[in-house]
Write a protein that holds these residues in place. Structure first.
Motif, mmCIF file in Angstrom:
data_model
loop_
_atom_site.group_PDB
_atom_site.id
_atom_site.type_symbol
_atom_site.label_atom_id
_atom_site.label_comp_id
_atom_site.label_asym_id
_atom_site.label_seq_id
_atom_site.Cartn_x
_atom_site.Cartn_y
_atom_site.Cartn_z
ATOM 1 N N ASN A 219 -6.435 4.747 10.622
ATOM 2 C CA ASN A 219 -5.193 4.605 11.384
ATOM 3 C C ASN A 219 -4.702 6.010 11.729
ATOM 4 N N TYR B 299 -2.198 8.492 9.413
ATOM 5 C CA TYR B 299 -1.181 7.458 9.201
ATOM 6 C C TYR B 299 0.183 8.144 9.092
ATOM 7 N N GLY C 167 0.834 -1.206 0.000
ATOM 8 C CA GLY C 167 0.000 0.000 0.000
ATOM 9 C C GLY C 167 0.864 1.250 0.000
ATOM 10 N N SER C 168 2.031 1.173 0.638
ATOM 11 C CA SER C 168 2.943 2.327 0.671
ATOM 12 C C SER C 168 3.409 2.647 -0.740
ATOM 13 N N ASP D 77 -7.428 5.644 0.699
ATOM 14 C CA ASP D 77 -6.401 4.673 1.080
ATOM 15 C C ASP D 77 -7.098 3.570 1.877
ATOM 16 N N SER E 175 -4.025 -2.454 -0.301
ATOM 17 C CA SER E 175 -2.931 -3.288 0.194
ATOM 18 C C SER E 175 -3.463 -4.655 0.617
ATOM 19 N N ALA F 34 -6.388 0.242 3.368
ATOM 20 C CA ALA F 34 -5.357 -0.735 3.739
ATOM 21 C C ALA F 34 -5.899 -1.827 4.656
ATOM 22 N N TYR F 35 -7.178 -1.706 5.069
ATOM 23 C CA TYR F 35 -7.718 -2.648 6.070
ATOM 24 C C TYR F 35 -9.076 -3.192 5.657
ATOM 25 N N SER G 138 -1.472 -6.368 2.679
ATOM 26 C CA SER G 138 -0.607 -6.625 3.834
ATOM 27 C C SER G 138 -1.402 -7.158 5.007
ATOM 28 N N LYS G 139 -2.536 -6.528 5.301
ATOM 29 C CA LYS G 139 -3.279 -6.893 6.520
ATOM 30 C C LYS G 139 -4.304 -7.987 6.221
ATOM 31 N N ARG H 103 4.930 -7.398 0.265
ATOM 32 C CA ARG H 103 4.769 -6.090 -0.386
ATOM 33 C C ARG H 103 3.820 -6.160 -1.587
HETATM 34 C C1 LIG Z 1 -3.549 3.752 6.438
HETATM 35 C C2 LIG Z 1 -2.454 2.926 5.873
HETATM 36 N N1 LIG Z 1 -2.164 3.036 4.575
HETATM 37 C C3 LIG Z 1 -1.182 2.321 4.005
HETATM 38 C C4 LIG Z 1 -0.426 1.444 4.751
HETATM 39 C C5 LIG Z 1 0.709 0.734 4.066
HETATM 40 O O1 LIG Z 1 0.559 -0.604 3.978
HETATM 41 P P1 LIG Z 1 1.690 -1.549 3.359
HETATM 42 O O2 LIG Z 1 2.305 -2.247 4.511
HETATM 43 O O3 LIG Z 1 0.957 -2.440 2.442
HETATM 44 O O4 LIG Z 1 2.679 -0.696 2.659
HETATM 45 C C6 LIG Z 1 -0.695 1.290 6.107
HETATM 46 C C7 LIG Z 1 0.117 0.374 6.913
HETATM 47 O O5 LIG Z 1 0.154 0.391 8.099
HETATM 48 C C8 LIG Z 1 -1.728 2.053 6.687
HETATM 49 O O6 LIG Z 1 -2.028 1.963 7.978
#
Ligand SMILES: Cc1ncc(COP(=O)(O)O)c(C=O)c1O
Length: 390
Positions: A179, A127, A100-101, A207, A239, A209-210, A241-242, A250
């Motif tokens: 976040n 965030y 997500g970053s 965004d 993302s 991410a969750y 990731s979670k 990644r």
């Molecule tokens: C709001 C938010 N956006 C993006 C990200 C980035 O996620 P990633 O780990 O996939 O880069 C996070 C990760 O904590 C997040 O909390």
């Protein structure tokens, strides 16, 4: 060159983690890092991920380069996951990114290329990486307050701070599980943000991410999908990731929605030029795993529900206990918040007391990761909170 090296402050989160690891108290609780933990304190690999990895290990025929947009099958899947059955699926241009970053950075570079004077409006608190990513691309960031009353977003304060937003500016909203506050807009508040973006010609960047960590994958995308129904141009960073636990693989995506299909090819080429100049193309493994999960999602969605339910059960248990203890209303709001994070209404001194007296580690600004907690520790945490707030 190195004579110009400044003294650079390290990330406070990682410094705190070292401190936590060195703490010898047996009752210590780590509510610092933004990863999911199960009841045993582990961040497990999902079973469906493991299964997919075994299949890939057996069947993978080549490690040859993929496309600059990454894994095209993954891109189709993630667009459907985020947008649902929206007719706008036809109007999205999606590329796979480095988490997500990476999606945020690619979108930031896109904005900086096309609209360098755009101000990026960002929630405060927000965030931690939004500002550095946007500023890293050369953009200006302005904060707007993200406050709540009893867990309900105080949207009037948002609009007070957004009064100076001008045409072409960018508004970052978190798709779900904000976040660090855990405070998500109600659906009617999403509509107010949409009306605002339309009236001011501000471009939303959602965004998400969750997705799946709050109420459910569909419900968590409701605000984003409402935007997609009504706003022509919007940007999305997402993302895996979670919700797939693919943190270190990644795996994410950047999406641009526009009904002007004549622009799609140029848009894709520009996005690819941005990634090419940064890291060429994203790693394939995570997206190959994610594609297998998306192909047959039921068992993965069940595993995701287990994570979500554990967090929500912890929130309910903590909230109930705090209510029985007559704790401040602002503390009891944890039950209404969504996802892993909440901001405790504690001062930095009180957060420090929580750490020093009770070995409970959260960020000094009050952010805690609820998933760092075990059911058996809820009582201990509630008592510690009452103690430091005395
Ligand atoms: C709001 C938010 N956006 C993006 C990200 C980035 O996620 P990633 O780990 O996939 O880069 C996070 C990760 O904590 C997040 O909390």
């Amino acid at each position: 060159m190195l004579e110009n090296l400044p003294v650079v402050q390290g990330d406070p989160l990682w410094a705190l983690l070292h401190q936590f690891n060195a703490d010898t108290r047996t009752q210590k609780i780590d509510m610092l890092v933004g990863v999911y933990r199960d009841e045993t304190g582990q961040t497990p690999v999902m079973q469906q991920v493991q299964k997919a990895e075994l299949k890939l290990a057996k069947e993978a025929a080549s490690k040859s380069y993929k496309m600059l947009s990454g894994n095209l099958e993954f891109n189709d899947h993630i667009a459907k996951f985020v947008l649902g059955n929206s007719p706008r699926l036809d109007e999205q241009c999606t590329i796979q990114t480095v988490g997500g970053s990476g999606a945020l950075r690619v979108l930031a570079d896109l904005i900086a290329t096309l609209s360098p004077d755009a101000v990026v409006w960002n929630t405060e608190p927000g965030y931690l990486n939004h500002r550095p990513i946007m500023e890293g691309a050369g953009l200006t960031v302005s904060p707007f307050r993200w406050q709540h009353n009893g867990g309900i977003l105080d949207i009037e304060t948002c609009f007070e701070d957004l009064a100076d937003a001008k045409e072409g500016d960018i508004l970052i909203l978190h798709g779900s599980c904000h976040n660090p506050s855990g405070v998500d807009p109600l659906i009617e508040q999403w509509q107010q943000f949409i009306d605002f973006c339309i009236a001011k010609k501000v471009v939303p960047l959602i965004d998400i991410a969750y997705q799946g960590f709050g109420v459910g994958p569909e419900e968590d995308a409701a605000g984003l999908r409402l935007f997609a129904e009504q706003v022509d141009l919007m940007l999305v960073a997402t993302s895996c990731s979670k919700n797939m636990g693919l943190y270190c693989e990644r795996t994410g995506a950047a999406m641009v929605l526009t009904s002007d299909k004549a622009q799609h090819q140029s848009l894709r080429t520009l996005l690819e030029r941005i990634t090419r100049a940064n890291y060429s193309m994203p790693p394939n493994h995570g997206s190959a795993v994610a594609s297998l999960l998306f192909n047959d999602p039921e068992a993965w969605l069940d595993e995701l529900a287990v994570c979500r339910n554990r967090i929500n059960d912890l929130r309910i248990a903590l909230g109930q206990l705090l209510s029985e203890m007559d704790a401040d209303e602002s503390l009891q709001a944890v039950t209404r918040q969504k996802g892993m994070f909440s901001m405790l209404p504690l001062t930095a001194e009180q957060m420090m007391a929580l750490r020093e007296k009770h070995a409970i580690y959260g960020m000094l600004n009050g952010r805690i990761n609820i998933a760092g907690l075990k059911q058996e520790q809820v009582n201990y945490l509630a008592n510690a909170l009452i103690d430091v707030m005395k």
